[in-house]
Design a protein around this motif. Structure first.
Motif, PDB file in Angstrom:
ATOM      1  N   LEU A  19       0.831  -1.204   0.000  1.00 21.98           N
ATOM      2  CA  LEU A  19       0.000   0.000   0.000  1.00 21.98           C
ATOM      3  C   LEU A  19       0.872   1.264   0.000  1.00 21.98           C
ATOM      4  O   LEU A  19       0.627   2.205  -0.764  1.00 21.98           O
ATOM      5  CB  LEU A  19      -0.911  -0.029   1.225  1.00 21.98           C
ATOM      6  CG  LEU A  19      -1.922   1.070   1.492  1.00 21.98           C
ATOM      7  CD1 LEU A  19      -3.017   0.529   2.407  1.00 21.98           C
ATOM      8  CD2 LEU A  19      -1.287   2.287   2.167  1.00 21.98           C
ATOM      9  N   LEU A  20       1.888   1.278   0.833  1.00 20.67           N
ATOM     10  CA  LEU A  20       2.726   2.477   0.957  1.00 20.67           C
ATOM     11  C   LEU A  20       3.656   2.650  -0.237  1.00 20.67           C
ATOM     12  O   LEU A  20       3.824   3.759  -0.756  1.00 20.67           O
ATOM     13  CB  LEU A  20       3.519   2.415   2.257  1.00 20.67           C
ATOM     14  CG  LEU A  20       2.678   2.536   3.532  1.00 20.67           C
ATOM     15  CD1 LEU A  20       3.517   2.248   4.767  1.00 20.67           C
ATOM     16  CD2 LEU A  20       2.042   3.913   3.632  1.00 20.67           C
ATOM     17  N   ASP A  22       3.164   1.563  -3.212  1.00 17.69           N
ATOM     18  CA  ASP A  22       2.327   1.909  -4.363  1.00 17.69           C
ATOM     19  C   ASP A  22       2.012   3.393  -4.417  1.00 17.69           C
ATOM     20  O   ASP A  22       1.712   3.929  -5.489  1.00 17.69           O
ATOM     21  CB  ASP A  22       1.027   1.099  -4.313  1.00 17.69           C
ATOM     22  CG  ASP A  22       0.182   1.273  -5.556  1.00 17.69           C
ATOM     23  OD1 ASP A  22       0.703   1.021  -6.665  1.00 17.69           O
ATOM     24  OD2 ASP A  22      -0.999   1.670  -5.430  1.00 17.69           O
ATOM     25  N   ARG A  23       2.073   4.060  -3.271  1.00 19.37           N
ATOM     26  CA  ARG A  23       1.793   5.500  -3.219  1.00 19.37           C
ATOM     27  C   ARG A  23       3.058   6.342  -3.139  1.00 19.37           C
ATOM     28  O   ARG A  23       3.021   7.497  -2.740  1.00 19.37           O
ATOM     29  CB  ARG A  23       0.852   5.798  -2.043  1.00 19.37           C
ATOM     30  CG  ARG A  23      -0.577   5.447  -2.421  1.00 19.37           C
ATOM     31  CD  ARG A  23      -1.464   5.150  -1.229  1.00 19.37           C
ATOM     32  NE  ARG A  23      -2.789   4.791  -1.708  1.00 19.37           N
ATOM     33  CZ  ARG A  23      -3.102   3.599  -2.226  1.00 19.37           C
ATOM     34  NH1 ARG A  23      -2.175   2.666  -2.336  1.00 19.37           N
ATOM     35  NH2 ARG A  23      -4.330   3.353  -2.648  1.00 19.37           N
ATOM     36  N   GLY A  24       4.176   5.724  -3.463  1.00 16.87           N
ATOM     37  CA  GLY A  24       5.412   6.477  -3.598  1.00 16.87           C
ATOM     38  C   GLY A  24       6.253   6.598  -2.349  1.00 16.87           C
ATOM     39  O   GLY A  24       7.254   7.328  -2.336  1.00 16.87           O
ATOM     40  N   HIS A  25       5.884   5.879  -1.279  1.00 17.07           N
ATOM     41  CA  HIS A  25       6.666   5.930  -0.049  1.00 17.07           C
ATOM     42  C   HIS A  25       7.685   4.791  -0.024  1.00 17.07           C
ATOM     43  O   HIS A  25       7.568   3.819  -0.765  1.00 17.07           O
ATOM     44  CB  HIS A  25       5.744   5.870   1.164  1.00 17.07           C
ATOM     45  CG  HIS A  25       4.692   6.944   1.162  1.00 17.07           C
ATOM     46  ND1 HIS A  25       4.997   8.280   1.242  1.00 17.07           N
ATOM     47  CD2 HIS A  25       3.331   6.868   1.040  1.00 17.07           C
ATOM     48  CE1 HIS A  25       3.886   8.991   1.195  1.00 17.07           C
ATOM     49  NE2 HIS A  25       2.873   8.158   1.071  1.00 17.07           N
ATOM     50  N   GLY A 114      -7.075   5.886   1.911  1.00 13.71           N
ATOM     51  CA  GLY A 114      -6.815   7.321   1.927  1.00 13.71           C
ATOM     52  C   GLY A 114      -6.741   7.874   3.334  1.00 13.71           C
ATOM     53  O   GLY A 114      -5.861   8.688   3.653  1.00 13.71           O
ATOM     54  N   VAL A 117      -3.374   6.629   5.037  1.00 14.32           N
ATOM     55  CA  VAL A 117      -2.185   7.332   4.540  1.00 14.32           C
ATOM     56  C   VAL A 117      -2.185   8.781   5.014  1.00 14.32           C
ATOM     57  O   VAL A 117      -1.140   9.332   5.379  1.00 14.32           O
ATOM     58  CB  VAL A 117      -2.105   7.248   3.010  1.00 14.32           C
ATOM     59  CG1 VAL A 117      -0.946   8.097   2.482  1.00 14.32           C
ATOM     60  CG2 VAL A 117      -1.930   5.796   2.561  1.00 14.32           C
ATOM     61  N   ASP A 118      -3.361   9.406   5.036  1.00 15.10           N
ATOM     62  CA  ASP A 118      -3.445  10.784   5.530  1.00 15.10           C
ATOM     63  C   ASP A 118      -3.035  10.852   6.997  1.00 15.10           C
ATOM     64  O   ASP A 118      -2.281  11.747   7.399  1.00 15.10           O
ATOM     65  CB  ASP A 118      -4.874  11.312   5.365  1.00 15.10           C
ATOM     66  CG  ASP A 118      -5.048  12.701   5.971  1.00 15.10           C
ATOM     67  OD1 ASP A 118      -4.457  13.660   5.436  1.00 15.10           O
ATOM     68  OD2 ASP A 118      -5.768  12.823   6.985  1.00 15.10           O
ATOM     69  N   THR A 121       0.699  10.421   7.305  1.00 15.06           N
ATOM     70  CA  THR A 121       1.398  11.631   6.873  1.00 15.06           C
ATOM     71  C   THR A 121       1.367  12.695   7.964  1.00 15.06           C
ATOM     72  O   THR A 121       2.374  13.368   8.231  1.00 15.06           O
ATOM     73  CB  THR A 121       0.756  12.185   5.588  1.00 15.06           C
ATOM     74  OG1 THR A 121       0.816  11.190   4.563  1.00 15.06           O
ATOM     75  CG2 THR A 121       1.472  13.436   5.104  1.00 15.06           C
TER      76      THR A 121
END
Length: 216
Positions: A19-20, A22-25, A114, A117-118, A121
């Motif tokens: 998951l992470l 895939d979102r660029g982390h 979402g 991840v929010d 962050t």
């Protein structure tokens, strides 16, 4: 973000990593026990650590104690705890240090990608983020006599949203208030809880800690 994950379930550990990434982390390490977590944080110094509260060998509070050890060894390291259970005393223990960068989500929240991840962050940026279900339970527990008895219903609502890690703008939108009105309520909360301005104490976090302790 540069992330370390500690979760004993291989399926969930791999899922979080995917998951992470895939979102660029960047997932620096994904481990299954407290000792490996501490070693990974020592080696990589991540932007945030995601930690399951219940890990081997007893599956009680190993993750919590590992998170406290990480914060002691590397002060200010952001940590996001997650669990299947509402265990309010855990959040209070982590907040007792008076610093931000702490989160506590229920595992169901991980499925809401979402939102998860929010929250991660915001924790990495130094915010305090608590699961709404945890806050709801605390609010119910805090309605009796005690340190929060002097707060109005509106002030309690503002403090509950502060405990979720909401900004003043977000609190204003949720309660249909102006930002100025929210600021006045927060100032009043600080006054009623005996939290005068200082150069070192994070009054917002301290107010949330009082809130948690009243419900523990």
């Amino acid at each position: 973000m540069r992330v370390v994950i500690a979760e004993d379930s291989g399926i969930l550990r791999d899922g979080l990593s995917y998951l992470l990434v895939d979102r660029g982390h960047q997932v620096l390490a994904a481990v299954g026990d407290p000792e490996a977590l501490r070693a990974a944080v020592d080696e990589h110094r991540p932007d945030v650590a995601v930690i399951d509260i219940r890990m081997p060998p007893t599956y009680t509070d190993e993750g919590l104690r590992a998170a406290l050890a990480v914060r002691a060894a590397h002060p200010g390291t952001p940590v996001l705890l997650f669990s299947q259970y509402v265990e309010t005393r855990y959040a209070a223990q982590l907040l007792a240090g008076g610093a931000g960068g702490v989160g506590y989500l229920l595992k169901d929240r991980v499925a809401e990608v979402g939102e998860f991840v929010d929250a991660l962050t915001r924790v990495a940026a130094g915010a305090t983020v608590l699961d709404p279900d945890v806050v709801t339970q605390l609010l119910g527990a805090a309605r009796g006599p005690g340190e929060l008895a002097g707060l109005s219903e509106r002030e309690r609502a503002v403090l509950a949203l502060m405990a979720e890690g909401r900004s003043n703008v977000a609190i204003a939108a949720a309660l249909f208030l102006s930002v100025g009105a929210v600021e006045k309520h927060i100032t009043s909360i600080f006054g009623k809880l005996g939290l005068p301005p200082t150069e070192t104490d994070h009054r917002r976090v301290l107010a949330v800690l009082r809130y948690l302790q009243s419900g523990s």
